[in-house]
Design an enzyme around this catalytic site. Structure first.
Site, PDB file in Angstrom:
ATOM      1  N   PHE A  12      -7.280   0.174  -1.163  1.00 39.74           N
ATOM      2  CA  PHE A  12      -7.238   0.498  -2.743  1.00 39.74           C
ATOM      3  C   PHE A  12      -6.338   1.032  -3.780  1.00 39.74           C
ATOM      4  CE2 PHE A  12      -8.437   4.997  -5.086  1.00 39.74           C
ATOM      5  CZ  PHE A  12      -8.091   4.752  -5.667  1.00 39.74           C
ATOM      6  N   ILE A  13      -5.336   1.731  -3.083  1.00 34.24           N
ATOM      7  CA  ILE A  13      -4.068   2.204  -3.332  1.00 34.24           C
ATOM      8  C   ILE A  13      -3.431   1.219  -3.200  1.00 34.24           C
ATOM      9  CG2 ILE A  13      -2.354   3.442  -2.597  1.00 34.24           C
ATOM     10  CD1 ILE A  13      -4.611   5.968  -2.308  1.00 34.24           C
ATOM     11  N   ASP A  32      -1.828  -5.872   6.123  1.00 36.75           N
ATOM     12  CA  ASP A  32      -2.566  -4.483   6.141  1.00 36.75           C
ATOM     13  C   ASP A  32      -3.445  -5.402   7.279  1.00 36.75           C
ATOM     14  OD1 ASP A  32      -4.628  -3.267   3.601  1.00 36.75           O
ATOM     15  OD2 ASP A  32      -5.648  -4.168   5.278  1.00 36.75           O
ATOM     16  N   THR A  36      -9.175  -1.069   7.314  1.00 27.42           N
ATOM     17  CA  THR A  36     -10.257  -0.190   5.659  1.00 27.42           C
ATOM     18  C   THR A  36     -10.072  -0.976   4.278  1.00 27.42           C
ATOM     19  OG1 THR A  36      -8.834   1.464   4.950  1.00 27.42           O
ATOM     20  CG2 THR A  36     -10.670   2.026   6.940  1.00 27.42           C
ATOM     21  N   GLY A  37      -9.051  -1.914   4.453  1.00 27.03           N
ATOM     22  CA  GLY A  37      -8.460  -3.095   3.300  1.00 27.03           C
ATOM     23  C   GLY A  37      -9.413  -4.247   3.359  1.00 27.03           C
ATOM     24  N   ASP A  55      -0.778  -4.914  11.779  1.00 28.51           N
ATOM     25  CA  ASP A  55      -1.063  -3.773  12.909  1.00 28.51           C
ATOM     26  C   ASP A  55       0.677  -2.660  12.013  1.00 28.51           C
ATOM     27  OD1 ASP A  55      -1.742  -0.924  12.906  1.00 28.51           O
ATOM     28  OD2 ASP A  55      -3.087  -2.122  14.168  1.00 28.51           O
ATOM     29  N   GLN A  75       1.037   2.897   3.185  1.00 29.19           N
ATOM     30  CA  GLN A  75      -0.041   3.214   2.143  1.00 29.19           C
ATOM     31  C   GLN A  75      -0.905   3.296   3.423  1.00 29.19           C
ATOM     32  OE1 GLN A  75       0.552   4.765  -0.850  1.00 29.19           O
ATOM     33  NE2 GLN A  75       2.382   4.261  -0.564  1.00 29.19           N
ATOM     34  N   TYR A 143      -7.391  15.071  10.866  1.00 23.76           N
ATOM     35  CA  TYR A 143      -6.537  13.806   9.707  1.00 23.76           C
ATOM     36  C   TYR A 143      -5.391  14.225   9.397  1.00 23.76           C
ATOM     37  CZ  TYR A 143      -6.052  11.718   5.350  1.00 23.76           C
ATOM     38  OH  TYR A 143      -5.567  10.811   4.107  1.00 23.76           O
ATOM     39  N   LYS A 147      -1.109  13.438   8.777  1.00 28.79           N
ATOM     40  CA  LYS A 147      -0.792  13.256   7.438  1.00 28.79           C
ATOM     41  C   LYS A 147       0.678  14.271   8.124  1.00 28.79           C
ATOM     42  CE  LYS A 147      -2.144   9.777   6.106  1.00 28.79           C
ATOM     43  NZ  LYS A 147      -1.150   8.612   4.895  1.00 28.79           N
TER      44      LYS A 147
HETATM   45  C1  UD2 Z   1     -10.416  13.415   0.489  1.00 35.16           C
HETATM   46  C2  UD2 Z   1      -9.756  12.190   0.794  1.00 35.16           C
HETATM   47  C3  UD2 Z   1      -8.270  11.858   2.163  1.00 35.16           C
HETATM   48  C4  UD2 Z   1      -7.984  13.214   1.363  1.00 35.16           C
HETATM   49  C5  UD2 Z   1      -8.386  14.708   1.449  1.00 35.16           C
HETATM   50  C6  UD2 Z   1      -7.228  16.042   1.127  1.00 35.16           C
HETATM   51  C7  UD2 Z   1     -10.754  10.288   0.241  1.00 35.16           C
HETATM   52  C8  UD2 Z   1     -12.117   9.314   1.076  1.00 35.16           C
HETATM   53  N1  UD2 Z   1     -10.932  11.173   1.398  1.00 35.16           N
HETATM   54  O1  UD2 Z   1     -11.173  13.861   1.755  1.00 35.16           O
HETATM   55  O2  UD2 Z   1      -7.933  11.138   2.159  1.00 35.16           O
HETATM   56  O3  UD2 Z   1      -6.872  13.323   0.896  1.00 35.16           O
HETATM   57  O4  UD2 Z   1      -8.729  14.614   0.301  1.00 35.16           O
HETATM   58  O5  UD2 Z   1      -8.544  16.696   1.258  1.00 35.16           O
HETATM   59  O6  UD2 Z   1     -11.087   9.836  -0.703  1.00 35.16           O
HETATM   60  N2  UD2 Z   1     -18.903  14.800  -0.789  1.00 35.16           N
HETATM   61  C9  UD2 Z   1     -20.358  15.272  -0.934  1.00 35.16           C
HETATM   62  N3  UD2 Z   1     -21.150  14.124  -0.305  1.00 35.16           N
HETATM   63  C10 UD2 Z   1     -20.785  12.696  -0.187  1.00 35.16           C
HETATM   64  C11 UD2 Z   1     -19.798  12.247  -0.004  1.00 35.16           C
HETATM   65  C12 UD2 Z   1     -18.201  13.359  -0.157  1.00 35.16           C
HETATM   66  O7  UD2 Z   1     -21.379  15.953  -1.586  1.00 35.16           O
HETATM   67  O8  UD2 Z   1     -21.799  11.087  -0.307  1.00 35.16           O
HETATM   68  C13 UD2 Z   1     -18.940  16.351  -0.435  1.00 35.16           C
HETATM   69  C14 UD2 Z   1     -17.375  15.946   0.992  1.00 35.16           C
HETATM   70  O9  UD2 Z   1     -18.444  16.347   1.889  1.00 35.16           O
HETATM   71  C15 UD2 Z   1     -15.690  16.285   0.797  1.00 35.16           C
HETATM   72  C16 UD2 Z   1     -15.707  16.245  -1.523  1.00 35.16           C
HETATM   73  O10 UD2 Z   1     -17.524  15.737  -1.250  1.00 35.16           O
HETATM   74  O11 UD2 Z   1     -16.758  17.932   0.283  1.00 35.16           O
HETATM   75  C17 UD2 Z   1     -15.103  14.909  -1.583  1.00 35.16           C
HETATM   76  O12 UD2 Z   1     -14.609  14.376  -0.449  1.00 35.16           O
HETATM   77  P1  UD2 Z   1     -13.704  13.131   0.354  1.00 35.16           P
HETATM   78  O13 UD2 Z   1     -14.867  12.700   0.931  1.00 35.16           O
HETATM   79  O14 UD2 Z   1     -13.971  12.514  -1.271  1.00 35.16           O
HETATM   80  O15 UD2 Z   1     -12.758  14.004   0.003  1.00 35.16           O
HETATM   81  P2  UD2 Z   1     -11.768  15.118   1.179  1.00 35.16           P
HETATM   82  O16 UD2 Z   1     -11.672  15.836   0.016  1.00 35.16           O
HETATM   83  O17 UD2 Z   1     -12.993  14.581   2.156  1.00 35.16           O
END
Ligand code: UD2
Length: 308
Positions: A12-13, A32, A36-37, A55, A75, A143, A147
């Site tokens: 995506f990015i 890539d 996931t791409g 890879d 990315q 994760y 990072k």
């Molecule tokens: C995001 C990034 C990750 C990292 C992180 C930094 C994505 C996919 N992941 O993780 O790469 O940079 O930020 O903190 O962008 N949720 C729901 N319902 C759903 C799915 C998720 O409620 O169907 C909640 C999830 O439990 C979390 C929040 O939404 O509390 C955000 O989840 P996420 O997976 O979009 O992103 P995050 O912050 O875990």
């Protein structure tokens, strides 16, 4: 900028960066492994970029991919907190060892600058908001550790080899082409896809969880600006976000209104590794290389839904 390498170009990015850079007239090479791409993300780009299926963990592939490139936008990653909890070893191989091989390739090729997709996950669940770069990291998932360790590798390559490499800590990026199809996808992509299909979205937690949701155009703008800046950025870390946060419940309501979804939302317990609040201080990027928010949450959401 002329000769560019983008790792994770089918993501995506990565594909969004490839579109912006080819539009600027750059010669883009992308690598890539389709973990996931997706090939679909390269629609309209296949004839405009040099594509390598490979890879980032493959040192030889990275050496030849970096050869002749002036700038590298790294990315490629498995960008999921819950997936790293489920598979800490496999995600470590991709996210950290992959970064090491990219750095090796860039060092040997003598690239001018490398941009690394770091993550706001490095801040963990520290209560202090907004998160600024001087705060001590507190990673609370594999994760986040992967990072963050990547940032330290970047800084060590700047220090030991003089490689001009910089870390951009992305905060919850969203926009067109973000895959909604896995339980590990970004929450907004999942919500939009579900509500458009008339299916019930799930909120983990009570809905008060908040994020600095950042539309993709801001990430592209930040990368282009930092690549071109004459400021000294080697080994440094910058937040890339909007400086505003939105709760999951607010996001749900906005998407519900925009999609005309008539159903309800389901609530489930928080996921392991989740953090509660995340909001960025973006002043360092603004002051150092002129980063500005080019699209706020509402306009980004509108564009994303229109694209779906
Ligand atoms: C995001 C990034 C990750 C990292 C992180 C930094 C994505 C996919 N992941 O993780 O790469 O940079 O930020 O903190 O962008 N949720 C729901 N319902 C759903 C799915 C998720 O409620 O169907 C909640 C999830 O439990 C979390 C929040 O939404 O509390 C955000 O989840 P996420 O997976 O979009 O992103 P995050 O912050 O875990």
């Amino acid at each position: 900028m002329s000769r560019i390498l983008i790792t994770g170009v089918a993501g995506f990015i990565g594909s969004s960066l490839a579109r912006a850079l080819t539009a600027e007239g750059a010669t883009v090479r992308g690598i890539d492994n389709f973990s996931t791409g997706k090939l679909d993300n390269l629609e309209g780009l296949r004839n405009r970029i040099e594509f390598i299926e490979g890879d980032v963990q493959d040192g030889k592939a990275m050496e030849s991919a970096c050869a002749g490139c002036e700038y590298v936008f790294h990315q490629a990653a498995i960008p999921s907190v819950p997936l790293s909890v489920k598979d800490p070893v496999g995600t470590m191989d991709s996210n950290l060892m992959g970064t090491l091989q990219v750095l090796e390739g860039a060092r040997k090729a003598g690239v001018r600058r490398l941009m690394y997709a770091a993550s706001s996950a490095a801040y963990g669940d520290a209560p202090e908001q907004p998160k600024h770069e001087r705060m001590l990291p507190a990673p609370c998932s594999p994760y986040a550790v992967q990072k963050l360790a990547g940032e330290h590798l970047i800084a060590s390559y700047a220090h030991c080899y003089g490689l001009d490499a910089v870390s951009l800590r992305y905060f919850n990026i969203f926009g067109p082409r973000q895959d909604p199809g896995s339980p590990y996808s970004g929450v907004l992509a999942i919500f939009i896809a579900k509500m458009l299909a008339g299916e019930t979205p799930v909120i983990y937690g009570d809905g008060s969880t908040s994020r600095d949701f950042t539309y993709i155009d801001n990430v592209v703008a930040a990368n282009l600006r930092v690549a071109k800046t004459s400021a000294k950025v080697a080994g440094k870390v910058f937040n890339v976000a909007t400086g505003k946060s939105t709760t999951l419940l607010e996001a749900y309501e906005l998407i519900k209104r925009a999609t005309g979804y008539k159903g309800d939302v389901a609530f489930r317990p928080e996921r392991e590794g989740d953090i509660l609040h995340s909001l960025a201080d973006i002043s360092l990027a603004r002051e150092t290389f002129g980063y500005e928010v080019v699209a706020d949450f509402a306009s980004g959401l509108e564009k994303t839904i229109a694209w779906c």
